[in-house]
Design an enzyme around this catalytic site. Structure first.
Site, short mmCIF file in Angstrom:
data_model
loop_
_atom_site.label_atom_id
_atom_site.label_comp_id
_atom_site.label_asym_id
_atom_site.label_seq_id
_atom_site.Cartn_x
_atom_site.Cartn_y
_atom_site.Cartn_z
CD GLU A 194 -2.99 -0.95 0.08
OE1 GLU A 194 -3.32 0.19 -0.28
OE2 GLU A 194 -3.43 -2.00 -0.46
CB SER A 223 -58.74 -18.84 32.93
OG SER A 223 -60.06 -18.83 32.47
#
Lengths: 159, 736
Positions: free
Chosen positions: B168, B447
Site C-alpha cells: 500500500e 383465566s
C-alpha cells in the site's frame, strides 16, 4: 412510654442475639472483613451431604474470596452454585449472610427466607435464618417485626 | 491595484482559516476517542460439571455457536474433536467478571446424556466445575454499525506491517503524508494502461479518507485529503498513524455490521487472534484492503486467491519471505471460517429487553460507543429451540385456523430459581425485529388471573382450603349503569357445589366469580401486587374472569412468584457489565423478597399441578412421562382472541401467548394453542420436575376426588393436594 418500651425491646433483642453466641453481634458491631467472612461460612451450617462436588468447589472458592474481602466475587460464586443446585438451602443461607455483611438488610432477609423455604427439617439452619431475619429487621428499624422473628427463634429452640 | 491586493489578502485569510479548521478536525479526532466501540452482548456461559444433564449434541451445538472447529489436532484454541462418547476441546482464554480463564485442553465424557467426567489435560487433573466462554449474541451499535477490535501497534505481527507497507505505501516511513514519487509512478502506470490501475495514496491519505472524507472522486476531496494528511503527519508520529490505520481500515461486511480493522477481521475471517495467523492468512487480509467487496472471500474466492498469491510474490521480491515459504502458502486455500453468529442481533426481542434494562444505568450513546461487554442470562440452546418450534408451530396453527399468516406469538422462558430470562421470542418469525409482543402486547389474560383469586382466598383467613366446597351456580350482577352481567362457564353448564381445587383445575367461571366476590377486590389487588404486578388492576367483577390486560412479560413475573414458591424476584436479563479493558463495572445480583405465604403458594401449586393432570391442561399428562411434574394454567379470552398458557416445572417457567395483532378471533383456546407450543418447547429442554414436600403447616396428601377424603397414595384415582394440617379430611381405608 413508647420510647422506653422500644429501648427495652432493643436491649432484649441484643441480649438474645449475644446469648446465642452467633455471628450477628460481630456483624452488627464489628463488620470487619475478616471476622465477618468467617461468620458467613460458619462451621455450624454445613452444606448437605448430597451437595455435588461442583457446588462444594464453588462454596470453597467463595469462602476464600470472602476471607480476602472480595464479597462481590464470593456472591458471584454462590450465584453460580444456586444455578447448579437451586434447592441447596445452605447456599442461599450463605448468600443471606453475605448480604448481611454488606448491610443489605432487605436482601439478607429475603435470601434467609428463601433458604428456610428449602430447608425442610433442618432446624439449625431454619433458626439461623430467623436470626438473620431478626437482625436485618432490627437494623432496618422494624423493631416489632424483629421481635416477632426473635419469638420464632425462641419457639423453634424450645421444640 | 488596491482591490486585487484585498482580494489576494482575503483569499490568503480564507485559506489559512480553512487550514486551521482542518487542523482542528484532525486533532479533535486523533486526540479524542477515535472510535465509537459497540457494546458486545454475550449469552450466559455454559457451566460444565460432572452430573450435568447435557447431551453431546447440545454441547456440539454450543461449540458451533462459539465457532469451534472440528479438527484432528487441538493446537489452536477453539478446536475440538469427538471420540466415541468423549469430546476433547481446546478452550479459548476468556475474561469473565470475576476471573480470567486460560486456554486449556479439556476432555468431556458423556454417559446417558449426562457429563460423567471432566478432565483438564493441561493441568492433568479432574475438574469440579468450569465455564465455557459465552456465545456473542449481538451488539449495541452506533448508527453506522461499525465494529472493530482494537489492536496495539506493538502487538501486530511484523509480517503484517511489512506486507501493508509493501503493497500500500512503500515509502511510508520516508514521506510526510504525501508520496510524490508514488503519485508520479501511479500516474505513469495509469497513463500507460489508459485507466486507473494504481493508486498513489499513502497510508496516511487512506486513513484520512476513512476518518474524515467520503468516497467520492473529486479534486476538492483529493485536495482536502492531501492537506489533512500533511497535518496528521505534522502532529503525530508514524507509529501512531500506522496503529490508527490498522484499526480503521474497512475489511468486510457481516450483514448490517461493518468489519473495521485487522484485529476484528482476523477473528471474523479466521476466528483467531492476529498474532496467531499464518502467512497465507495475513496476506489474505492485506489483499482485502484494495476492495473488500470486489475481493469478497465468500463471493469471489478465486479473485481473492489470485491477489493473495500476487502479494506473496511481492513479499518474496522484497525479501520478507523466502520463495519456499511463499510457495507453501500459495498451496493453501483461503481457509476462512463459516461466519460466527455475530450479526447485528441474532435474537432481536431478547436484545430489546437487554437494552431496556440497561437504559436505567447507561445512556444509549455510551452503550453504542464505550465498548462495554454485557453478560446476559440468555441460554442460546433454549432460545434456539424456542425459536425453531414457535416458527414451525405458529405456521401450522395459522394454516389450520385459516388466519392467512396473521397468527402471532410470544414466549418467555425463565429460570424458576433466580428469575433469569433464558429465552424470549416476540414474533412468530423470531428473527424479525419490530413490535416485541413479549414485552409490549398488552392483552386480556382470561383465566390466567384465577390462581391469584384462589390464592387470595387461602390467604385472607376465611377458612378456605383446597377442599372447601364452593358454589358453581348462575349469577347476574347489575353494573352501575344498570347493565346486567351474567357470566357463564366455558361448557355453558353449572356444576353446583364443587371442591375449591376442582373449580380452579377445570377453570369454572361461575365458581370463581362467587369466590372472588367473597374474598373482595381489594384483597385480590393486593395479591396481584405481591405477585409482582405493578399495573393498576380494575376493581370490577369481570376482572375476576381476566378482563385485565397484561403483557406476556408481566404474566411471567406474576407466575414467577408461584414458581419460586412465594418469592417476588424481578425478572432479569443481565448479570454483569465489564468495561472495554475487562475491568468489572456493574453486577446485577438477584433480588429476593418473600411476598406471599409459602404454605398458600404450595397449596395453589398442587392444584395447578392437577390442572396439568386432569384439568384444562390435561393434554400435558399425555405428552410427558409420569415423572414429569409441572403446574400451569390455561387462559382463553372472549371469542377466542387470545390463547395463553403459563406453566412451570421445578426449573423452568414458560409463558406462551398466541393471538392476532388486530385483536381478531383465532379459534384457539389456551389448551388448543399456546399449551401445544409450551409442550413442544418443554420437550426439548432438559428440566427438573417440581417436588412437593409437606411443610410444618401443610400436608401433601392423596385425596379421593369422589368423596374428598384422604386415601392411600397408591389408589389409582388419587389426586394429590396440599391441605392445611388443621383441616385434614377424614381418612378412607379403601380406594373407590
Amino acid at each position: 412510654m413508647l420510647n422506653i418500651l422500644k429501648n427495652i425491646l432493643v436491649i432484649l433483642i441484643m441480649l438474645s442475639i449475644s446469648a446465642c453466641g452467633s455471628y450477628l453481634k460481630k456483624t452488627a458491631e464489628q463488620p470487619t472483613e475478616q471476622g465477618g467472612s468467617t461468620g458467613v461460612f460458619s462451621q455450624q451450617i454445613k452444606p448437605a451431604d448430597t451437595t455435588s462436588a461442583a457446588v462444594l468447589a464453588l462454596i470453597k472458592k467463595a469462602r476464600s474470596d470472602a476471607m480476602a474481602g472480595k464479597m462481590d466475587k464470593a456472591m458471584l460464586r454462590l450465584e453460580r452454585a444456586v444455578r447448579i443446585e437451586p434447592a441447596n438451602a445452605a447456599v442461599w443461607h450463605y448468600m443471606a449472610k453475605l448480604f448481611l455483611q454488606q448491610e443489605n438488610y432487605k436482601q439478607a432477609a429475603g435470601y434467609a427466607a428463601k433458604s428456610s423455604s428449602l430447608a425442610r427439617s433442618n432446624r439449625t439452619l431454619i433458626i439461623d435464618n430467623w436470626r438473620i431475619i431478626a437482625h436485618a429487621r432490627y437494623r432496618q428499624g422494624n423493631l416489632k417485626a424483629a421481635q416477632k422473628a426473635q419469638d420464632k427463634i425462641n419457639t423453634l429452640q424450645q421444640q | 491595484m488596491v482591490p486585487w491586493r484585498y482580494l489576494f489578502l482575503t483569499l490568503i485569510l480564507v485559506f489559512i482559516g480553512y487550514g486551521v479548521y482542518l487542523d482542528l478536525r484532525v486533532q479533535q479526532q486523533f486526540d479524542g476517542k477515535r472510535w465509537a466501540l459497540p457494546a458486545k452482548v454475550y449469552a450466559r456461559p455454559l457451566e460444565l460439571y460432572t452430573g450435568l444433564r447435557l447431551s453431546e449434541n447440545n454441547l456440539l451445538r454450543e461449540l458451533k455457536m462459539l465457532g469451534f472447529r472440528n479438527m484432528d489436532d487441538l493446537k489452536h484454541p477453539g478446536s475440538y474433536y469427538v471420540d466415541g462418547n468423549e469430546i476433547v476441546l481446546t478452550t479459548r482464554s476468556f475474561q469473565f467478571w470475576d476471573e480470567k480463564t486460560n486456554s486449556s485442553v479439556i476432555k468431556i465424557s458423556f454417559d446417558n446424556n449426562r457429563i460423567s467426567e471432566l478432565y483438564n489435560f493441561s493441568q492433568d487433573k479432574d475438574i469440579d466445575v468450569m465455564r465455557l466462554e459465552p456465545v456473542i449474541i449481538g451488539g449495541i451499535y452506533p448508527a453506522h454499525k461499525e465494529d472493530r477490535l482494537l489492536v496495539k501497534f506493538d502487538e501486530v505481527p511484523e509480517l503484517l506491517k511489512s506486507a501493508i507497507t509493501i503493497v500500500e505505501d512503500r515509502n511510508f516511513y520516508l514521506h510526510h503524508g504525501l508520496d510524490y514519487k508514488g503519485i508520479a509512478r501511479a500516474m505513469w502506470a495509469n497513463l500507460r494502461a489508459g485507466k486507473t490501475v494504481q493508486g498513489g495514496s499513502t497510508l496516511t491519505q487512506q486513513l484520512v479518507k476513512n476518518f474524515f472524507l467520503s468516497n467520492t472522486r473529486s479534486l476538492w476531496r483529493k485536495a482536502n485529503e492531501a492537506v489533512m494528511a500533511l497535518l496528521v503527519e505534522w502532529h503525530y508520529d508514524k507509529q501512531d498513524i500506522f496503529e490508527a490505520y490498522l484499526n480503521e481500515i474497512y475489511l468486510g461486511q457481516d450483514k448490517a455490521r461493518a468489519i473495521h480493522g485487522f484485529g476484528l477481521a482476523s477473528h471474523f475471517y479466521f476466528d483467531r487472534a492476529l498474532d496467531d495467523l499464518e502467512l497465507h492468512q495475513i496476506v489474505m487480509l492485506v489483499a482485502l484492503v484494495k476492495g473488500p467487496s470486489y475481493y469478497s472471500p465468500r463471493r469471489y474466492p478465486q479473485r481473492l486467491l489470485k491477489r493473495r498469491n500476487l502479494i506473496l510474490d511481492m513479499l518474496v521480491e522484497f525479501g520478507v519471505v523466502t520463495q519456499s515459504e511463499a510457495t507453501a502458502a500459495k498451496r493453501k486455500p483461503l481457509g476462512i471460517i463459516i461466519s460466527k453468529p455475530t450479526s447485528v442481533s441474532s435474537h432481536p426481542a431478547f436484545l430489546d429487553l437487554v437494552k431496556r434494562q440497561l437504559k436505567t444505568f447507561y445512556r444509549e450513546k455510551d452503550l453504542a460507543s464505550e465498548g462495554l461487554q454485557i453478560f446476559t442470562t440468555l441460554d442460546p440452546l433454549i432460545q434456539q429451540q424456542a425459536e425453531r418450534i414457535i416458527e414451525r408451530k405458529t405456521r401450522q396453527l395459522d394454516r389450520q385456523q385459516g388466519l392467512n399468516g396473521r397468527l402471532q406469538a410470544a414466549t418467555i422462558i425463565t429460570n424458576t430459581t433466580n428469575s433469569e430470562v433464558l429465552a424470549l421470542v416476540g414474533d412468530s418469525k423470531p428473527k424479525q425485529s419490530g413490535f416485541n409482543r413479549a414485552l409490549d402486547a398488552i392483552r386480556p389474560v382470561g383465566s390466567l388471573i384465577k390462581p391469584a383469586i384462589y390464592l387470595t382466598a387461602l390467604e385472607v383467613g376465611q377458612g378456605y382450603t383446597p377442599l372447601t366446597l364452593i358454589d358453581d351456580k348462575v349469577l347476574h350482577l347489575k353494573g352501575p349503569a344498570g347493565d346486567v352481567w351474567s357470566p357463564r362457564n366455558y361448557d355453558k353448564r353449572t356444576h353446583g357445589l364443587v371442591p375449591f381445587y376442582q373449580a380452579l383445575s377445570h377453570s369454572y367461571n361461575l365458581a370463581t366469580v362467587h369466590l372472588g366476590l367473597k374474598v373482595g377486590f381489594e384483597n385480590i389487588q393486593q395479591t396481584l401486587q405481591a405477585m409482582g404486578i405493578k399495573r393498576s388492576i380494575p376493581a370490577y367483577p369481570s376482572m375476576l374472569l381476566g378482563a385485565v390486560n397484561l403483557s406476556p412479560y408481566e404474566v411471567t413475573q406474576m407466575y414467577h412468584s408461584l414458581a419460586s414458591g412465594g418469592f417476588n424476584m424481578p425478572l432479569s436479563a443481565i448479570r454483569e457489565v465489564l468495561a472495554l479493558d475487562g475491568s468489572p463495572l456493574k453486577r446485577f445480583p438477584l433480588k429476593v423478597e418473600q411476598t406471599l405465604n409459602i404454605d398458600s403458594v404450595m397449596m395453589i401449586n398442587t392444584i395447578l399441578n392437577n390442572v396439568t393432570i386432569e384439568g384444562t391442561a390435561k393434554r400435558m399428562a399425555a405428552a410427558f412421562p409420569a415423572d414429569f411434574v409441572a403446574a400451569g394454567k390455561t387462559g382463553t379470552t372472549d371469542d377466542l382472541r387470545d390463547s395463553w398458557f403459563a406453566g412451570f416445572t421445578g426449573q423452568h417457567l414458560m409463558v406462551s401467548w398466541l393471538g392476532v395483532d388486530e385483536n381478531k378471533p383465532t379459534g384457539l383456546t389456551g389448551a388448543s394453542g399456546a399449551l401445544k407450543i409450551w409442550i413442544d418447547i418443554m420437550k426439548n429442554i432438559p428440566t427438573q420436575p417440581i417436588v412437593f414436600n409437606s411443610t410444618d403447616n401443610v400436608e401433601y396428601i392423596a385425596i379421593d376426588p369422589d368423596t374428598n377424603k384422604h386415601i392411600d397414595a397408591s389408589c389409582s384415582n388419587a389426586v394429590f393436594l396440599g391441605v392445611p394440617r388443621d383441616a385434614l379430611p377424614e381418612s378412607q381405608s379403601r380406594c373407590h
